[in-house]
Design an enzyme around this catalytic site. Structure first.
Site, PDB file in Angstrom:
ATOM      1  N   PHE A  84       2.936   7.350  -0.583  1.00  0.00           N
ATOM      2  CA  PHE A  84       2.671   8.802  -0.588  1.00  0.00           C
ATOM      3  C   PHE A  84       1.299   9.196  -0.647  1.00  0.00           C
ATOM      4  CE2 PHE A  84       7.221   9.128  -2.391  1.00  0.00           C
ATOM      5  CZ  PHE A  84       7.440   9.873  -1.293  1.00  0.00           C
TER       6      PHE A  84
ATOM      7  N   GLY B  16      -1.619   7.024  -0.217  1.00  0.00           N
ATOM      8  CA  GLY B  16      -2.137   6.453   0.994  1.00  0.00           C
ATOM      9  C   GLY B  16      -2.070   7.053   2.283  1.00  0.00           C
TER      10      GLY B  16
ATOM     11  N   ASP C  96      -0.519  -1.912   4.362  1.00  0.00           N
ATOM     12  CA  ASP C  96       0.569  -2.256   3.184  1.00  0.00           C
ATOM     13  C   ASP C  96       0.932  -3.426   3.246  1.00  0.00           C
ATOM     14  OD1 ASP C  96       2.943  -1.596   1.274  1.00  0.00           O
ATOM     15  OD2 ASP C  96       2.172   0.371   1.519  1.00  0.00           O
TER      16      ASP C  96
ATOM     17  N   ARG D  87       4.437   6.240 -11.590  1.00  0.00           N
ATOM     18  CA  ARG D  87       5.478   6.231 -12.531  1.00  0.00           C
ATOM     19  C   ARG D  87       6.649   7.543 -12.335  1.00  0.00           C
ATOM     20  NH1 ARG D  87       2.649  10.445 -17.144  1.00  0.00           N
ATOM     21  NH2 ARG D  87       1.161  11.296 -15.830  1.00  0.00           N
TER      22      ARG D  87
ATOM     23  N   ASN E 252       0.765  -3.357 -11.830  1.00  0.00           N
ATOM     24  CA  ASN E 252      -0.615  -3.021 -11.084  1.00  0.00           C
ATOM     25  C   ASN E 252      -1.539  -3.654 -10.982  1.00  0.00           C
ATOM     26  OD1 ASN E 252       1.164  -1.024  -9.942  1.00  0.00           O
ATOM     27  ND2 ASN E 252       0.448   0.817 -10.855  1.00  0.00           N
TER      28      ASN E 252
ATOM     29  N   LEU F 288      -7.394   4.140  -6.871  1.00  0.00           N
ATOM     30  CA  LEU F 288      -6.717   5.355  -7.511  1.00  0.00           C
ATOM     31  C   LEU F 288      -5.475   4.951  -8.257  1.00  0.00           C
ATOM     32  CD1 LEU F 288      -6.093   8.513  -6.700  1.00  0.00           C
ATOM     33  CD2 LEU F 288      -4.077   7.820  -5.669  1.00  0.00           C
ATOM     34  N   SER F 289      -4.917   3.552  -7.917  1.00  0.00           N
ATOM     35  CA  SER F 289      -3.842   2.959  -8.851  1.00  0.00           C
ATOM     36  C   SER F 289      -3.889   3.212 -10.270  1.00  0.00           C
ATOM     37  CB  SER F 289      -3.590   1.698  -8.349  1.00  0.00           C
ATOM     38  OG  SER F 289      -3.766   1.433  -6.969  1.00  0.00           O
TER      39      SER F 289
ATOM     40  N   HIS G 195      -8.325   8.892 -17.563  1.00  0.00           N
ATOM     41  CA  HIS G 195      -7.296   9.801 -16.955  1.00  0.00           C
ATOM     42  C   HIS G 195      -5.962   9.547 -17.716  1.00  0.00           C
ATOM     43  CE1 HIS G 195      -5.528  11.613 -13.488  1.00  0.00           C
ATOM     44  NE2 HIS G 195      -4.795  10.474 -13.215  1.00  0.00           N
TER      45      HIS G 195
HETATM   46  N1  NAI Z   1      -5.919   8.076 -10.323  1.00  0.00           N
HETATM   47  C1  NAI Z   1      -5.035   9.241  -9.829  1.00  0.00           C
HETATM   48  O1  NAI Z   1      -5.732  10.296 -10.144  1.00  0.00           O
HETATM   49  C2  NAI Z   1      -3.733   9.079  -9.501  1.00  0.00           C
HETATM   50  C3  NAI Z   1      -3.246   7.811  -9.204  1.00  0.00           C
HETATM   51  N2  NAI Z   1      -2.048   7.647  -8.798  1.00  0.00           N
HETATM   52  C4  NAI Z   1      -1.557   6.286  -8.727  1.00  0.00           C
HETATM   53  O2  NAI Z   1      -1.718   5.854  -7.389  1.00  0.00           O
HETATM   54  C5  NAI Z   1      -0.559   4.724  -7.143  1.00  0.00           C
HETATM   55  C6  NAI Z   1       0.067   5.158  -5.809  1.00  0.00           C
HETATM   56  O3  NAI Z   1       0.758   5.964  -5.963  1.00  0.00           O
HETATM   57  P1  NAI Z   1       1.868   6.520  -4.783  1.00  0.00           P
HETATM   58  O4  NAI Z   1       1.202   6.491  -3.307  1.00  0.00           O
HETATM   59  O5  NAI Z   1       2.342   7.872  -4.828  1.00  0.00           O
HETATM   60  O6  NAI Z   1       2.793   5.203  -4.908  1.00  0.00           O
HETATM   61  P2  NAI Z   1       3.853   4.946  -3.588  1.00  0.00           P
HETATM   62  O7  NAI Z   1       4.876   4.172  -4.263  1.00  0.00           O
HETATM   63  O8  NAI Z   1       4.443   5.898  -2.717  1.00  0.00           O
HETATM   64  O9  NAI Z   1       2.853   4.141  -2.810  1.00  0.00           O
HETATM   65  C7  NAI Z   1       2.309   2.819  -3.131  1.00  0.00           C
HETATM   66  C8  NAI Z   1       2.314   1.898  -1.911  1.00  0.00           C
HETATM   67  O10 NAI Z   1       1.770   0.663  -2.381  1.00  0.00           O
HETATM   68  C9  NAI Z   1       2.233  -0.529  -1.896  1.00  0.00           C
HETATM   69  N3  NAI Z   1       1.859  -1.716  -2.157  1.00  0.00           N
HETATM   70  C10 NAI Z   1       2.322  -2.195  -3.335  1.00  0.00           C
HETATM   71  N4  NAI Z   1       1.752  -3.566  -3.549  1.00  0.00           N
HETATM   72  C11 NAI Z   1       0.931  -3.806  -2.570  1.00  0.00           C
HETATM   73  C12 NAI Z   1      -0.056  -4.753  -2.046  1.00  0.00           C
HETATM   74  N5  NAI Z   1      -0.158  -5.689  -2.876  1.00  0.00           N
HETATM   75  N6  NAI Z   1      -0.865  -4.537  -0.928  1.00  0.00           N
HETATM   76  C13 NAI Z   1      -0.762  -3.470  -0.308  1.00  0.00           C
HETATM   77  N7  NAI Z   1       0.068  -2.571  -0.826  1.00  0.00           N
HETATM   78  C14 NAI Z   1       0.850  -2.498  -1.574  1.00  0.00           C
HETATM   79  C15 NAI Z   1       3.725  -0.232  -1.559  1.00  0.00           C
HETATM   80  O11 NAI Z   1       4.290  -0.916  -0.778  1.00  0.00           O
HETATM   81  C16 NAI Z   1       3.834   1.484  -1.527  1.00  0.00           C
HETATM   82  O12 NAI Z   1       3.696   1.488  -0.164  1.00  0.00           O
HETATM   83  C17 NAI Z   1       0.264   4.742  -8.377  1.00  0.00           C
HETATM   84  O13 NAI Z   1      -0.237   3.750  -9.152  1.00  0.00           O
HETATM   85  C18 NAI Z   1      -0.119   6.127  -8.816  1.00  0.00           C
HETATM   86  O14 NAI Z   1       0.190   6.139 -10.344  1.00  0.00           O
HETATM   87  C19 NAI Z   1      -1.377   8.537  -8.193  1.00  0.00           C
HETATM   88  C20 NAI Z   1      -1.846   9.881  -8.067  1.00  0.00           C
HETATM   89  C21 NAI Z   1      -3.188  10.118  -8.811  1.00  0.00           C
HETATM   90  O1  OAA Z   2       0.552  11.326 -13.338  1.00  0.00           O
HETATM   91  C1  OAA Z   2       0.574  10.289 -12.637  1.00  0.00           C
HETATM   92  O2  OAA Z   2       1.241   9.361 -12.854  1.00  0.00           O
HETATM   93  C2  OAA Z   2      -0.152  10.305 -11.316  1.00  0.00           C
HETATM   94  C3  OAA Z   2      -1.577  10.872 -11.705  1.00  0.00           C
HETATM   95  O3  OAA Z   2      -2.330  10.040 -12.289  1.00  0.00           O
HETATM   96  C4  OAA Z   2      -1.659  12.272 -11.464  1.00  0.00           C
HETATM   97  O4  OAA Z   2      -1.275  13.148 -11.009  1.00  0.00           O
HETATM   98  O5  OAA Z   2      -2.622  12.656 -12.534  1.00  0.00           O
END
Ligand code: NAI
Ligand code: OAA
Length: 313
Positions: free
Chosen positions: A15, A17, A36, A87, A100, A123-124, A180
């Site tokens: 989502f 990415g 990915d 999460r 992660n 971001l993760s 965060h």
């Molecule tokens: N720091 C921040 O403010 C925020 C952090 N996040 C974090 O960002 C991360 C991603 O969130 P989403 O995109 O919503 O999750 P998502 O599940 O939609 O996408 C994550 C993607 O990472 C891929 N992936 C997993 N292992 C991998 C690897 N070794 N190499 C390449 N790709 C790999 C998965 O196949 C998946 O397509 C989560 O950990 C989430 O908590 C999300 C929003 C805000």
């Molecule tokens: O809440 C989460 O797990 C994703 C994130 O970091 C945010 O949206 O701030």
């Protein structure tokens, strides 16, 4: 000498990415590689092709390719890491740490090999600890390893202030310090609307409600979505950071940086205001804090330290 386009790799085509890739392309910030895991190579290629096919309609000339091979990412100027699990309701960001951390380490080994001169934005989640994990496995200088939290947290804070006063978001200024997590520190004293301090416009009780809503802003979206976390505002935040770096804008924005003595913390990654420019983090601003603000920051730092200690093992 020919002028070449910048190359941006987004690791993780989920989502956040995929949304980031599209927003980057729409702003023509460079050519984009969306990457990915091999098991998802076809869907990743499909997403990238679908985005590319939007380009004649929207009039952008960025190329977008989907891949599962780091060779396609070679020599990227910027690498954005969104790989990992997100999460679900009932979970905290810290619950993601074990899974992660392994993913970030393996991704960063490839980034180090194929994009040794890149600036890396993480971001993760839990992002403060994942930025530490990335820094450790990349071995890059600290100015080139940057975590995203403050742009997003500040965006939420400013959204709520603008809503409260029914004014343009463009006139709201403020920022959020710290980790965060639910202990983050929105700095009310440094917040204003059109230059007017917010504590002269909004009651103390309403400000406290806005601060609290900001702290749990990620959780609010997780609960509404039901099966994942926020991605539009996170993607927009990554794009702002990328643009600031690639255009060497030297904007002052909060990012997760390695602190070496600033704010009294040593060896800790934490959200602080910095100058972000062509060299990544070019300067960390150390603000004077009141006793209350410093103790709130200490509490947030304690939470981050605990998660980082899990990564350190
Ligand atoms: N720091 C921040 O403010 C925020 C952090 N996040 C974090 O960002 C991360 C991603 O969130 P989403 O995109 O919503 O999750 P998502 O599940 O939609 O996408 C994550 C993607 O990472 C891929 N992936 C997993 N292992 C991998 C690897 N070794 N190499 C390449 N790709 C790999 C998965 O196949 C998946 O397509 C989560 O950990 C989430 O908590 C999300 C929003 C805000
Ligand atoms: O809440 C989460 O797990 C994703 C994130 O970091 C945010 O949206 O701030």
């Amino acid at each position: 000498m020919a002028i070449s386009r910048k190359k941006i790799t987004v690791v993780g085509a989920g989502f956040t990415g995929a949304t980031t890739a599209l927003m980057l392309a729409q702003k023509e910030l460079g050519d984009i590689v969306l990457l990915d895991i091999p098991q998802l190579e076809n869907p990743t290629k499909g997403k990238a092709l679908d985005m590319l096919e939007a380009s004649p309609v929207q009039g952008f000339d960025s190329k977008i390719v989907g891949s599962s091979s780091y060779e396609d990412a070679a020599d990227s100027d910027i690498v954005i890491i969104t790989a990992g699990i997100a999460r679900k309701p009932g979970m905290s960001r810290d619950d993601l740490v074990h899974t992660n951390a392994g993913i970030i380490t393996s991704v960063c080994e490839n980034v180090k090999k194929y994009c040794p001169n890149s600036i890396v934005i993480i971001l993760s989640n839990p992002v403060d600890a994942m930025t530490f994990a990335a820094f450790k496995s990349l071995g890059f200088p600290k100015n080139r390893v940057i975590g995203q939290s403050g742009v997003l947290d500040t965006a939420r804070y400013c959204t709520f202030i603008a809503q409260e006063l029914n004014v343009s978001v463009e006139d709201v200024r403020g920022f959020v310090l710290g980790g965060h997590g639910d202990d983050m520190v929105p700095l009310v004293r440094y917040s204003s609307v059109g230059g007017i301090p917010i504590d002269t416009l909004i009651s103390a009780e309403r400000i406290e409600a806005i601060v609290q809503r900001t702290r749990v802003g990620g959780g609010e979206i997780v609960n509404l979505l039901g099966n994942g976390s926020a991605y539009y505002a996170p993607a927009a935040s990554l794009v702002q950071m990328t643009e600031t770096i690639l255009k060497d804008k030297k904007r002052i924005i909060p990012v997760i940086a390695l602190l070496e003595g600033e704010y009294g913390f040593d060896g800790l990654f934490l959200g602080v205001p910095v100058i972000l420019g062509g060299d990544g983090i070019e300067k960390i601003f150390e603000l004077e804090l009141t006793v209350e603000e410093k103790s709130a920051l200490d509490k947030s730092a304690d939470s981050v330290r605990q998660v980082i200690s899990v990564v350190k093992g």
